[in-house]
Structure formats: C-alpha cells, structure tokens
Design a protein around this motif. Structure first.
Motif, PDB file in Angstrom:
ATOM      1  N   LYS A   6      84.839  28.709  71.031  1.00 38.70           N
ATOM      2  CA  LYS A   6      85.267  28.496  71.970  1.00 38.70           C
ATOM      3  C   LYS A   6      86.569  27.563  72.288  1.00 38.70           C
ATOM      4  CE  LYS A   6      81.959  31.843  74.092  1.00 38.70           C
ATOM      5  NZ  LYS A   6      81.063  31.588  75.438  1.00 38.70           N
ATOM      6  N   THR A   7      85.713  25.769  71.949  1.00 37.89           N
ATOM      7  CA  THR A   7      86.267  25.037  72.506  1.00 37.89           C
ATOM      8  C   THR A   7      86.599  24.242  71.197  1.00 37.89           C
ATOM      9  OG1 THR A   7      85.708  24.959  75.409  1.00 37.89           O
ATOM     10  CG2 THR A   7      86.690  23.794  73.849  1.00 37.89           C
ATOM     11  N   SER A   8      87.714  23.119  70.786  1.00 40.96           N
ATOM     12  CA  SER A   8      86.939  23.186  69.947  1.00 40.96           C
ATOM     13  C   SER A   8      87.424  21.078  70.217  1.00 40.96           C
ATOM     14  CB  SER A   8      88.668  23.222  69.350  1.00 40.96           C
ATOM     15  OG  SER A   8      89.172  22.388  68.042  1.00 40.96           O
ATOM     16  N   ARG A   9      85.870  20.971  69.554  1.00 38.57           N
ATOM     17  CA  ARG A   9      85.676  19.230  70.732  1.00 38.57           C
ATOM     18  C   ARG A   9      85.814  17.863  69.171  1.00 38.57           C
ATOM     19  NH1 ARG A   9      82.279  20.319  73.758  1.00 38.57           N
ATOM     20  NH2 ARG A   9      82.233  21.970  74.917  1.00 38.57           N
ATOM     21  N   GLN A  10      86.131  16.760  69.652  1.00 42.03           N
ATOM     22  CA  GLN A  10      86.690  15.833  68.993  1.00 42.03           C
ATOM     23  C   GLN A  10      84.768  15.300  68.360  1.00 42.03           C
ATOM     24  OE1 GLN A  10      88.623  14.502  67.851  1.00 42.03           O
ATOM     25  NE2 GLN A  10      90.089  16.267  69.410  1.00 42.03           N
ATOM     26  N   VAL A  11      84.961  15.770  66.905  1.00 39.76           N
ATOM     27  CA  VAL A  11      83.454  14.616  66.697  1.00 39.76           C
ATOM     28  C   VAL A  11      83.374  13.657  65.528  1.00 39.76           C
ATOM     29  CG1 VAL A  11      82.114  14.857  64.814  1.00 39.76           C
ATOM     30  CG2 VAL A  11      82.783  17.349  66.332  1.00 39.76           C
ATOM     31  N   ALA A  12      82.952  12.457  65.920  1.00 39.24           N
ATOM     32  CA  ALA A  12      83.282  11.694  64.672  1.00 39.24           C
ATOM     33  C   ALA A  12      82.274  11.843  64.094  1.00 39.24           C
ATOM     34  CB  ALA A  12      83.556   9.726  66.172  1.00 39.24           C
ATOM     35  N   ILE A  13      82.829  11.155  62.880  1.00 42.01           N
ATOM     36  CA  ILE A  13      81.572  10.686  61.547  1.00 42.01           C
ATOM     37  C   ILE A  13      81.998   9.440  61.187  1.00 42.01           C
ATOM     38  CG2 ILE A  13      81.263  11.324  59.463  1.00 42.01           C
ATOM     39  CD1 ILE A  13      81.479  14.016  60.436  1.00 42.01           C
ATOM     40  N   VAL A  14      80.500   8.215  61.178  1.00 37.54           N
ATOM     41  CA  VAL A  14      80.787   6.895  60.896  1.00 37.54           C
ATOM     42  C   VAL A  14      80.182   7.192  59.078  1.00 37.54           C
ATOM     43  CG1 VAL A  14      80.524   5.139  61.225  1.00 37.54           C
ATOM     44  CG2 VAL A  14      80.738   6.214  62.835  1.00 37.54           C
ATOM     45  N   HIS A  32      86.512  22.436  64.050  1.00 40.34           N
ATOM     46  CA  HIS A  32      86.253  21.112  65.020  1.00 40.34           C
ATOM     47  C   HIS A  32      87.372  20.290  64.812  1.00 40.34           C
ATOM     48  CE1 HIS A  32      83.334  22.719  68.474  1.00 40.34           C
ATOM     49  NE2 HIS A  32      82.586  22.719  67.027  1.00 40.34           N
ATOM     50  N   HIS A  33      87.810  18.974  65.209  1.00 41.05           N
ATOM     51  CA  HIS A  33      89.152  18.089  64.711  1.00 41.05           C
ATOM     52  C   HIS A  33      87.514  17.156  64.684  1.00 41.05           C
ATOM     53  CE1 HIS A  33      92.328  20.311  66.905  1.00 41.05           C
ATOM     54  NE2 HIS A  33      91.398  20.523  67.266  1.00 41.05           N
ATOM     55  N   VAL A  34      87.955  16.838  62.984  1.00 40.70           N
ATOM     56  CA  VAL A  34      86.826  15.308  62.861  1.00 40.70           C
ATOM     57  C   VAL A  34      87.730  14.491  62.461  1.00 40.70           C
ATOM     58  CG1 VAL A  34      85.325  15.292  60.992  1.00 40.70           C
ATOM     59  CG2 VAL A  34      85.046  17.689  61.868  1.00 40.70           C
ATOM     60  N   THR A  35      86.857  13.576  62.832  1.00 35.71           N
ATOM     61  CA  THR A  35      87.929  12.090  62.207  1.00 35.71           C
ATOM     62  C   THR A  35      86.413  11.095  61.585  1.00 35.71           C
ATOM     63  OG1 THR A  35      89.084  11.682  63.986  1.00 35.71           O
ATOM     64  CG2 THR A  35      88.324   9.251  62.855  1.00 35.71           C
ATOM     65  N   VAL A  36      86.437  11.090  60.207  1.00 39.34           N
ATOM     66  CA  VAL A  36      85.829   9.743  60.061  1.00 39.34           C
ATOM     67  C   VAL A  36      86.206   8.626  59.753  1.00 39.34           C
ATOM     68  CG1 VAL A  36      84.699   9.422  57.413  1.00 39.34           C
ATOM     69  CG2 VAL A  36      85.195  12.343  58.128  1.00 39.34           C
ATOM     70  N   ASP A 163      82.838  13.725  71.237  1.00 34.75           N
ATOM     71  CA  ASP A 163      81.964  15.100  72.444  1.00 34.75           C
ATOM     72  C   ASP A 163      80.905  14.959  71.275  1.00 34.75           C
ATOM     73  OD1 ASP A 163      84.204  15.879  74.162  1.00 34.75           O
ATOM     74  OD2 ASP A 163      85.422  16.326  72.212  1.00 34.75           O
ATOM     75  N   ALA A 164      81.699  14.974  69.867  1.00 39.02           N
ATOM     76  CA  ALA A 164      79.615  14.038  69.271  1.00 39.02           C
ATOM     77  C   ALA A 164      79.729  13.275  67.975  1.00 39.02           C
ATOM     78  CB  ALA A 164      79.256  15.656  69.140  1.00 39.02           C
ATOM     79  N   VAL A 165      78.919  13.197  67.937  1.00 43.05           N
ATOM     80  CA  VAL A 165      79.096  11.929  66.512  1.00 43.05           C
ATOM     81  C   VAL A 165      77.730  12.080  65.694  1.00 43.05           C
ATOM     82  CG1 VAL A 165      78.598   9.303  66.130  1.00 43.05           C
ATOM     83  CG2 VAL A 165      79.559  10.108  67.901  1.00 43.05           C
ATOM     84  N   ARG A 365      69.705   9.197  72.872  1.00 45.25           N
ATOM     85  CA  ARG A 365      71.508   9.685  72.885  1.00 45.25           C
ATOM     86  C   ARG A 365      71.967  10.960  71.990  1.00 45.25           C
ATOM     87  NH1 ARG A 365      74.447   5.694  73.115  1.00 45.25           N
ATOM     88  NH2 ARG A 365      73.149   3.069  73.612  1.00 45.25           N
ATOM     89  N   PRO A 366      72.360  12.495  73.351  1.00 45.71           N
ATOM     90  CA  PRO A 366      71.590  13.414  73.226  1.00 45.71           C
ATOM     91  C   PRO A 366      73.748  12.838  72.561  1.00 45.71           C
ATOM     92  CG  PRO A 366      71.337  13.150  74.616  1.00 45.71           C
ATOM     93  CD  PRO A 366      70.954  11.563  75.018  1.00 45.71           C
ATOM     94  N   GLY A 367      73.395  14.181  71.294  1.00 43.94           N
ATOM     95  CA  GLY A 367      75.397  14.262  70.885  1.00 43.94           C
ATOM     96  C   GLY A 367      75.285  13.553  69.772  1.00 43.94           C
ATOM     97  N   VAL A 368      74.365  12.646  69.455  1.00 38.29           N
ATOM     98  CA  VAL A 368      74.378  11.885  68.375  1.00 38.29           C
ATOM     99  C   VAL A 368      73.604  12.065  67.293  1.00 38.29           C
ATOM    100  CG1 VAL A 368      74.756   9.142  67.882  1.00 38.29           C
ATOM    101  CG2 VAL A 368      75.369   9.427  69.799  1.00 38.29           C
ATOM    102  N   PHE A 369      74.027  12.137  65.708  1.00 36.59           N
ATOM    103  CA  PHE A 369      72.801  12.367  64.846  1.00 36.59           C
ATOM    104  C   PHE A 369      72.513  12.176  64.074  1.00 36.59           C
ATOM    105  CE2 PHE A 369      73.971  16.559  67.339  1.00 36.59           C
ATOM    106  CZ  PHE A 369      73.116  17.460  67.441  1.00 36.59           C
TER     107      PHE A 369
END
Length: 408
Positions: A6-14, A32-36, A163-165, A365-369
């Motif tokens: 429903k909503t495209s989120r910004q996800v950061a992957i390290v 979702h929009h993913v940046t590594v 929005d999530a990591v 840390r909710p949202g950090v996986f």
C-alpha cells in the motif's frame, strides 16, 4: 506477479555481501525502495574470493543430516534453513542462469565453478528492481530510532534515516575484503549482547620440531580421522609451518576451541589408518622388518606415506607391534591455539539470539533486522555456510516485509 505494498517504504540495508544482496532482492521485489550501503569500493568481495576455487553454494545431502551440521546449539539457524532449504537456493541460482550441478562429494556448485558470472547476473537483477548500491560507506553506529551513521571515503560523517533497516555486516575474517568486526563495539555501546567473535573453519597451531616442519610443511595427511573429547571427524589435513589445517581440522573447530578455552591446550588424536583395525595393524607390523628403514617398513607394511610416518616419529615411535599399532590409531597432537581470525574462513560468535525476536529483529530497536554471519552461529565448510547465510537473510527480509505491512 509482484504485488506492490500500500505504501512504498525506504529500506536501508548495510552490507553488500550475499546476505545483504539477497535481502535487497526480496524486499525490492515487493515494491519498496532499497538502498544498500557497502564499506568497500565494490560489492560481495568475500563472495568473489570464495568462488575462485569453485563456489560451493550448498549441499545435496538429506535435510536431516544437513541440519545436524549446525551443531547442538543452533536451533535458530536450523529453523531458518528449514524455511529456506537447499532446493530453494539451487532454484534461485538456476534462475540467475548459473546452472548448478552436484559434485562427487554431494556439494552443489554453479557449472561456471566461480562466483563472478553469478554475481554479474545478480547485480543486473537488482538494478532492474531499482536497488541502489552506495559503496565506500562504512557503518559506524546507530542514531535514534532507525537512524544510521556512516563514514565516507573522505572521512566525513553522514546520517541517514529509513523506514526499516537490515544489517548484514558479516563476521571478522578476511577484513581486507570488508568484514572486520568493527560493528561489535557500536552494538555493545547500544546495549546489544554480542558473543565474542572467534575464528572458525581455521587451522590449529602445533609446535612442530624444526626437522618435521622443514621436511613436511605443505604435505597432506590423507584419509585420516581426528578425535578430540570423544568427537571424531574424517577427512584430510595439511601440515603448515605453524600447525594443521584442512577439512577434518575445520570440522572439529568448535570442540578444539572449547578445549583450548578450558585447558589452554588441546590434544587431538590422529588415526592414520581409520579403515584398519588395531588387530590388523598388529598382524602387519609383527612381520620381520629386515633391512628396511622404519619409514620403508611402515610404507610396505601398512601403507603409510612419508608425511604420516614423519608424524609418527614426531610423536615418538614406541617399541613392539602392539604399541606401534596403538600409536598409529591415535597419534597425539598437542595444539596450542587457533590460527588468526584474519585468515579464518568464517567466524563463530556474533549478536546473541536472546537480543532478537523470532523474525531476527532487534528486540530493543523495532524495525532493525539482522542477517548472515554477524549472528551467533557457525557451520563447517561444504555449502553449509552460504546456505545459512541466504536462509537467515530470507527470514530477516520477509520478517521486515511483514513488519512494514503492519505499519500501513
């Protein structure tokens, strides 16, 4: 067909190793929009090194035996592999055009026998999914909530929010390729429990005599069995300048490490003839030696090569057929330590499981996986390392997607 959220989120992957890239693929495929973010100048450097001699993706053995490879204390990793088993990893690799095959040992490889063609196809797929990869970004810690701090190549500092990591920062072996364990201190400062990182799938240190070291460095001890504290593994070992390495040694790594931690030294028993009984050895060794040297006698009587005979001499040759047979079945090797973590194939230790939810999210840390080798697990070589890396990535990525869906 991929269904957009429903909503495209910004996800950061390290971390742009296998765990990070696989998570990026799963998450981006859901819209979702993913940046590594990757600290090195290019992605997946350790993955490329692993593929130089043949990229061992996974193993074809029965799933029950496969899961047993992760040890007694690895229920979380076994659960991840059950959710993303070898056949799914094989199907994924085949889908990238890296057609796989099963080797004589049961190990699974791409037919190209290296990682670079698979990685090129993978990066093209990620680009098609809109994944952005930013290199030369070294993660240095958390900000509030899901914010992340990075140091750039010019030593400047930046902060990003997402929005999530998902963190896939690796272990501490082969630091020149990107995984140096520098994430441990920021995790501790954030109050997250980390089991100390230790070398795994590595050689052991043995104080060889100068004579043995000079003559047999680089020699293989073939078709042997190693035992420590009642646990036995069969395979081969290579004599190094400082000790022993090889598959049989790596397989006993957790037990050797435990013994070293307990007693500062660890005695490994080497059975030079695991397929021969003690009685058979005695019968052969009781034959007249004649004018043969002991090395020639051992070669003719029980088919020991020069390196195996040299190892016997290093431990001391007892008199009499019975005593000699006993020694051949259990040559004591005194190990004094493990090889340096920088040269280990992988690492043990990592973020403690009690700091995580079942979906591999940090409890505090909710949202950090988290995914991959930075978690507290280890596995022998043979395809088990990459399989668990991909499996924990799949669990973390899908849990992140579920978490984002719950925020809509």
């Amino acid at each position: 067909m991929t269904v957009a959220p429903k909503t495209s989120r910004q996800v950061a992957i390290v971390g742009a190793g296998p765990a990070g890239l696989f998570a990026a693929e799963i998450i981006a495929a859901r819209g979702h929009h993913v940046t590594v973010y990757e600290r090195m100048a290019s992605p997946a450097r350790k993955f490329l090194l692993a593929g130089r001699g043949g990229l061992n993706l996974t193993h074809s053995e029965d799933i029950a035996a496969f899961l047993d490879r992760y040890g007694d204390d690895a229920s979380n990793v076994r659960a991840a592999v059950e959710r993303f088993p070898p056949e799914k990893l094989i199907a994924w690799a085949n889908g990238l055009g890296a057609e796989t095959f099963v080797g004589s040992s049961g190990r699974v490889f791409p037919r190209a026998m290296k990682a670079s063609p698979l990685l090129r196809a993978w990066l093209r797929r990620l680009a098609d999914l809109g994944v952005t990869i930013k290199t030369r970004h070294r993660w240095t810690g958390f900000t509030l909530s899901r914010g992340l701090q990075f140091e750039l190549a010019d030593k400047s500092q930046i902060e990003i929010d997402a929005d999530a990591v998902l963190l896939a920062l690796g272990g501490a072996s082969w630091p020149k390729l990107g995984s140096d364990g520098s994430w441990v201190e920021p995790f501790k400062q954030a109050g997250i429990d980390v089991t100390p990182l230790a070398p795994a799938n590595c050689g052991v240190l043995v104080p060889w005599s100068e004579i043995f070291r000079t003559r047999f460095e680089g020699s293989a001890l073939k078709r042997i069995a190693l035992t420590i504290d009642g646990t036995t593994r069969r395979g081969e070992a290579i004599v190094t300048r400082d000790g022993l390495e090889g598959g049989a040694v790596y397989a006993l790594g957790p037990y050797i490490r435990a013994a070293l931690g307990r007693d500062q030294t660890a005695t490994v028993l080497v059975d030079l003839k695991p397929d021969m009984t003690h009685a058979d050895l005695v019968a052969r060794l009781a034959r007249p030696r004649g004018k043969d040297t002991m090395t020639n006698f051992l070669r003719k009587a029980v088919h020991l090569d020069a390196a195996a005979a040299g190892l016997l001499r290093e431990a001391g040759l007892p008199d009499g057929a019975d005593a000699l047979a006993t020694r051949i079945k259990a040559v004591p090797i005194q190990t004094t330590g493990l090889a340096q973590i920088e040269r280990a194939i992988s690492t043990a230790g990592g973020v403690a499981w009690q700091s995580l939810t079942g979906g591999l999210m940090l409890s505090t840390r909710p949202g950090v996986f988290l995914a991959g080798e930075m978690l507290d697990w280890e596995a022998p070589t043979g395809g088990y390392l990459l399989q668990a890396t991909f499996a924990t990535s799949a669990v973390a990525a899908n849990s992140l997607l579920d978490w984002l869906l719950a925020q809509d």
